[in-house]
Design a protein around this motif. Structure first.
Motif, mmCIF file in Angstrom:
data_model
loop_
_atom_site.group_PDB
_atom_site.id
_atom_site.type_symbol
_atom_site.label_atom_id
_atom_site.label_comp_id
_atom_site.label_asym_id
_atom_site.label_seq_id
_atom_site.Cartn_x
_atom_site.Cartn_y
_atom_site.Cartn_z
ATOM 1 N N GLU A 55 38.433 -22.083 -25.112
ATOM 2 C CA GLU A 55 38.864 -23.342 -25.721
ATOM 3 C C GLU A 55 39.513 -23.103 -27.081
ATOM 4 O OE1 GLU A 55 39.785 -27.263 -26.007
ATOM 5 O OE2 GLU A 55 38.996 -26.234 -24.255
ATOM 6 N N GLU A 56 38.999 -22.157 -27.844
ATOM 7 C CA GLU A 56 39.586 -21.849 -29.152
ATOM 8 C C GLU A 56 40.994 -21.286 -28.996
ATOM 9 O OE1 GLU A 56 35.523 -20.786 -31.639
ATOM 10 O OE2 GLU A 56 36.530 -19.194 -30.509
ATOM 11 N N ALA A 57 41.180 -20.395 -28.026
ATOM 12 C CA ALA A 57 42.507 -19.823 -27.791
ATOM 13 C C ALA A 57 43.491 -20.921 -27.403
ATOM 14 C CB ALA A 57 42.434 -18.752 -26.702
ATOM 15 N N VAL A 58 43.058 -21.815 -26.536
ATOM 16 C CA VAL A 58 43.923 -22.914 -26.106
ATOM 17 C C VAL A 58 44.282 -23.809 -27.292
ATOM 18 C CG1 VAL A 58 44.020 -25.010 -24.689
ATOM 19 C CG2 VAL A 58 43.118 -22.876 -23.721
ATOM 20 N N GLN A 59 43.303 -24.151 -28.116
ATOM 21 C CA GLN A 59 43.560 -25.009 -29.271
ATOM 22 C C GLN A 59 44.523 -24.352 -30.257
ATOM 23 O OE1 GLN A 59 39.545 -25.713 -30.608
ATOM 24 N NE2 GLN A 59 39.517 -27.754 -29.701
ATOM 25 N N LEU A 61 46.839 -22.091 -29.580
ATOM 26 C CA LEU A 61 48.175 -22.109 -28.986
ATOM 27 C C LEU A 61 48.774 -23.507 -29.019
ATOM 28 C CD1 LEU A 61 47.523 -19.733 -25.966
ATOM 29 C CD2 LEU A 61 48.835 -19.214 -28.039
ATOM 30 N N GLU A 62 47.967 -24.512 -28.762
ATOM 31 C CA GLU A 62 48.450 -25.896 -28.807
ATOM 32 C C GLU A 62 48.897 -26.295 -30.213
ATOM 33 O OE1 GLU A 62 46.036 -28.051 -25.155
ATOM 34 O OE2 GLU A 62 45.167 -28.116 -27.163
ATOM 35 N N ALA A 63 48.164 -25.846 -31.227
ATOM 36 C CA ALA A 63 48.523 -26.170 -32.610
ATOM 37 C C ALA A 63 49.896 -25.600 -32.955
ATOM 38 C CB ALA A 63 47.461 -25.646 -33.575
ATOM 39 N N HIS A 73 53.527 -12.425 -31.202
ATOM 40 C CA HIS A 73 52.319 -11.602 -31.246
ATOM 41 C C HIS A 73 51.078 -12.451 -30.989
ATOM 42 C CE1 HIS A 73 54.438 -8.041 -32.484
ATOM 43 N NE2 HIS A 73 55.010 -8.714 -33.483
ATOM 44 N N LEU A 74 51.032 -13.632 -31.581
ATOM 45 C CA LEU A 74 49.903 -14.547 -31.373
ATOM 46 C C LEU A 74 49.845 -14.978 -29.913
ATOM 47 C CD1 LEU A 74 47.615 -16.384 -32.461
ATOM 48 C CD2 LEU A 74 49.377 -18.126 -32.792
ATOM 49 N N PHE A 75 50.968 -15.409 -29.377
ATOM 50 C CA PHE A 75 50.990 -15.894 -27.997
ATOM 51 C C PHE A 75 50.576 -14.789 -27.023
ATOM 52 C CE2 PHE A 75 54.418 -19.287 -29.060
ATOM 53 C CZ PHE A 75 53.493 -19.956 -29.844
ATOM 54 N N GLU A 76 51.064 -13.580 -27.245
ATOM 55 C CA GLU A 76 50.713 -12.460 -26.366
ATOM 56 C C GLU A 76 49.227 -12.131 -26.456
ATOM 57 O OE1 GLU A 76 53.293 -9.224 -27.336
ATOM 58 O OE2 GLU A 76 55.060 -10.265 -26.574
ATOM 59 N N ALA A 77 48.694 -12.069 -27.673
ATOM 60 C CA ALA A 77 47.290 -11.704 -27.853
ATOM 61 C C ALA A 77 46.354 -12.745 -27.248
ATOM 62 C CB ALA A 77 46.975 -11.525 -29.335
ATOM 63 N N LEU A 78 46.633 -14.024 -27.487
ATOM 64 C CA LEU A 78 45.736 -15.061 -26.973
ATOM 65 C C LEU A 78 45.922 -15.284 -25.475
ATOM 66 C CD1 LEU A 78 45.581 -17.648 -29.886
ATOM 67 C CD2 LEU A 78 44.021 -15.771 -29.339
#
Length: 93
Positions: A55-59, A61-63, A73-78
């Motif tokens: 849920e944290e990863a989804v939140q 990415l949504e933010a 880099h963020l999108f790939e890691a999460l």
């Protein structure tokens, strides 16, 4: 918001995944595209991606999506973190 951004930058390296998400969500809710803050939050999130709950990863990415901020880099890691989560096989309970 400048003060909040300065504090977020100063404390980002000590934040847990939950804190990083809350900060990113707050900036998204306020529609604040402070790239300095968002860059530092993303860098910390990448380093701590394994510690993110789904849920944290989804939140997170949504933010970033809500602010229309790209950080590969963020999108790939999460995304990698989400894909490593065990998924039930169809038909299993």
């Amino acid at each position: 918001w400048k003060w909040a951004g300065d504090r977020a930058c100063k404390l980002a390296d000590t934040m847990k995944a939950e804190d990083l998400v809350l900060c990113a969500v707050a900036f998204a809710a306020a529609e604040r595209r402070d790239f300095r803050v968002l860059f530092l939050l993303a860098e910390e999130a990448v380093a701590k991606a394994a510690g993110f709950e789904v849920e944290e990863a989804v939140q997170m990415l949504e933010a970033y999506a809500a602010l229309n901020v790209r950080n590969e880099h963020l999108f790939e890691a999460l995304t990698k973190r989400l894909l490593t989560e065990e998924q039930p096989i169809a038909g299993e309970v």
